[in-house]
Design a protein around this motif. Structure first.
Motif, PDB file in Angstrom:
ATOM      1  N   PHE A 134       5.553   4.018  -2.972  1.00 37.13           N
ATOM      2  CA  PHE A 134       6.258   4.786  -1.936  1.00 37.13           C
ATOM      3  C   PHE A 134       6.817   6.108  -2.462  1.00 37.13           C
ATOM      4  N   ASN A 135       6.596   6.432  -3.730  1.00 34.93           N
ATOM      5  CA  ASN A 135       7.169   7.662  -4.282  1.00 34.93           C
ATOM      6  C   ASN A 135       6.754   8.904  -3.488  1.00 34.93           C
ATOM      7  N   THR A 136       7.653   9.880  -3.441  1.00 41.20           N
ATOM      8  CA  THR A 136       7.396  11.120  -2.711  1.00 41.20           C
ATOM      9  C   THR A 136       6.110  11.791  -3.172  1.00 41.20           C
ATOM     10  N   LEU A 137       5.873  11.792  -4.468  1.00 41.24           N
ATOM     11  CA  LEU A 137       4.682  12.430  -5.021  1.00 41.24           C
ATOM     12  C   LEU A 137       3.425  11.937  -4.327  1.00 41.24           C
ATOM     13  N   TYR A 138       3.321  10.642  -4.109  1.00 44.02           N
ATOM     14  CA  TYR A 138       2.095  10.088  -3.520  1.00 44.02           C
ATOM     15  C   TYR A 138       1.964  10.453  -2.041  1.00 44.02           C
ATOM     16  N   LYS A 139       3.085  10.620  -1.351  1.00 34.63           N
ATOM     17  CA  LYS A 139       3.041  11.081   0.041  1.00 34.63           C
ATOM     18  C   LYS A 139       2.478  12.503   0.112  1.00 34.63           C
ATOM     19  N   LEU A 140       2.959  13.365  -0.783  1.00 35.35           N
ATOM     20  CA  LEU A 140       2.486  14.750  -0.769  1.00 35.35           C
ATOM     21  C   LEU A 140       1.020  14.852  -1.192  1.00 35.35           C
ATOM     22  N   ILE A 141       0.610  14.039  -2.156  1.00 35.76           N
ATOM     23  CA  ILE A 141      -0.811  14.045  -2.533  1.00 35.76           C
ATOM     24  C   ILE A 141      -1.660  13.527  -1.386  1.00 35.76           C
ATOM     25  N   TRP A 142      -1.178  12.508  -0.676  1.00 34.37           N
ATOM     26  CA  TRP A 142      -1.925  11.991   0.486  1.00 34.37           C
ATOM     27  C   TRP A 142      -2.100  13.105   1.520  1.00 34.37           C
TER      28      TRP A 142
END
Length: 487
Positions: A134-142
């Motif tokens: 759920f980290n923010t980084l993975y949301k932005l990469i998605w």
């Protein structure tokens, strides 16, 4: 008698609350309403948050407490929320894509393939943050991989607390403690990492000015003030991630480990020292920025009351809530320490371990199973505390315990016996709200610092001490701190 209050707007995953706190940390009025994510329009399994719904829930809560504040002056407003979530917005602060919830599974595949950009070990050594999908980084990469046009046209990325603050003040900011949960920072410098951003191709321009806890953001705008029932112009003071304010609000001093005990147990400490190179070696480890400058919150987390609830479903399924918990504790209390040889490995979410019980007999009762789970979780706590002491370069003299699990007296005593340390249970539950309020009082210069504000609070603890004839739980567990080997 002083009649000034600050109002803390607390957005939790389960409830949204508005709570008025006076200068001594006393709750004057509170209101709460349920909060919930909702399915995304693109996929029924995806989960998003509605910002409009959250603001409406805050409106409801504020309208509930305002009549109870007759004669009080509202000196400040501050916002605290769960971490990692946020959204891309345009130059007017309107969402260009819904807020992806930490409950959403879409980012799991991104985390699993992060080595395409940067190794997970290097990522955690720089950012301090562990591998959580759920980290923010993975949301932005998605978003970069699936909706790149939105990333290009977006004016900013705002964490969920900053989304709320923007609606309150019109200002675009980044709460420092929220950024500390994102896996995007260089945890040592407290700034967004050029290495992480360059490797992942995320533009630094997306992140507005960073504000520290207690910093003035702006004044409450007339329109939203009217909705909330508050006077326009009230100062809005930065807070941020609820965990950091729970730590501060608990009264924890430096190098005082704090265990938040609930579905998950989260063990953290406030310290000026952290060895981030050790973090990737330990499952569930993380390091966030403390609410105060130049301090860190290294920690570990593991499934705890979630295991105990699983056992309740197995053996006390038909018993009535909440009375069943008293019965479970009573039955486990009748079992001697060591559970007569029954042992439980509680690491149920780790694929490389075999969780479950060993040492069952024909005489084994459900009380044995429950007690062995309590003991197994305490042995896990013992190992994790040893890891945390290594990461944070400190030696614990006691444990401060908060959260729902702290209401289990038997579990508290086993913790004290296993750790051979006093376990102090804070009787007041509003640690997050209290911590945020202390920074708000500092932000409006009522107190010279959050620490001085906290000194006005009368903390009450109940302490469990290691038993005078306590069993050698270390010998019973067979624990040899393998987790520390090679550290």
């Amino acid at each position: 008698m002083n009649h000034d209050v600050v109002i803390v707007l607390d957005c939790g995953a389960t409830n949204v609350r508005a709570i008025a706190v006076d200068t001594k940390g006393t709750v004057v009025a509170r209101a709460s309403t349920p909060n919930a994510s909702q399915p995304g329009a693109e996929h029924s399994d995806w989960q998003i948050w509605s910002l409009d719904d959250i603001l409406q829930r805050f409106t409801f809560c504020c309208r509930q407490i305002i009549p109870r504040l007759h004669g009080y002056a509202v000196r400040a407003l501050t916002v605290t929320t769960f971490g990692v979530d946020g959204a891309l917005v345009d130059s007017k602060g309107e969402l260009v894509y819904p807020i992806i919830s930490w409950k959403c599974p879409r980012t799991t595949a991104v985390m699993e393939k992060i080595d395409r950009y940067i190794t997970s070990g290097e990522l955690q050594t720089i950012s301090g943050i562990g591998q959580f999908s759920f980290n923010t980084l993975y949301k932005l990469i998605w978003l970069k991989e699936n909706r790149p046009e939105l990333l290009e046209k977006a004016y900013a990325w705002l964490f969920i607390s900053s989304l709320i603050n923007q609606k309150l003040t019109g200002e675009f900011t980044t709460d420092r403690t929220m950024a500390g949960t994102s896996q995007l920072l260089d945890v040592r410098s407290g700034t967004f990492s050029d290495t992480i951003l360059q490797r992942t191709g995320l533009p630094k321009r997306l992140f507005p000015r960073m504000v520290s806890a207690g910093e003035f953001i702006g004044n409450l705008l007339p329109g939203i003030a009217g909705r909330l029932g508050l006077p326009a112009g009230v100062p809005v003071i930065s807070a941020g991630h609820d965990t950091q304010f729970a730590l501060f609000g608990s009264g924890a001093e430096l190098d005082q480990p704090v265990l938040s005990s609930g579905t998950w147990e989260i063990l953290m400490v406030r310290t000026p020292h952290v060895n981030t190179s050790l973090l990737p070696r330990f499952t569930g480890s993380t390091c966030e920025l403390d609410s105060c400058q130049q301090l860190f919150n290294p920690g570990l987390q593991w499934l705890a009351s979630g295991v105990l609830e699983w056992i309740r479903q197995l053996y006390w399924r038909d018993d009535t809530l909440p009375d069943v918990y008293r019965q479970m504790i009573d039955e486990a209390s009748d079992i001697p320490p060591g559970s007569e040889g029954l042992r439980m490995n509680c690491r149920m979410l780790e694929s490389q371990t075999t969780a479950g019980w060993q040492g069952m007999r024909l005489s084994t009762s459900r009380g044995h199973f429950y007690r062995s789970a309590l003991e197994g979780l305490c042995w896990q706590l013992q190992q994790n505390l040893a890891v945390l002491e290594k990461i944070g370069d400190f030696k614990a003299k006691s444990l401060l315990l908060v959260g729902g699990g702290s209401r289990n007296a038997l579990w508290n005593q086993i913790k004290a016996d296993v750790l051979n340390l006093p376990v102090n249970v804070l009787r007041d539950a509003e640690t997050t709200v209290l911590g945020a309020a202390m920074f708000a009082w500092s932000g409006v210069k009522y107190y010279a610092s959050p620490e001085l504000a906290r000194q006005q609070v009368e903390y009450r603890y109940q302490t469990w001490y290691p038993g005078e004839q306590s069993v050698d739980y270390r010998a019973l567990s067979g624990c040899n701190n393998k987790a520390l080997e090679g550290a």
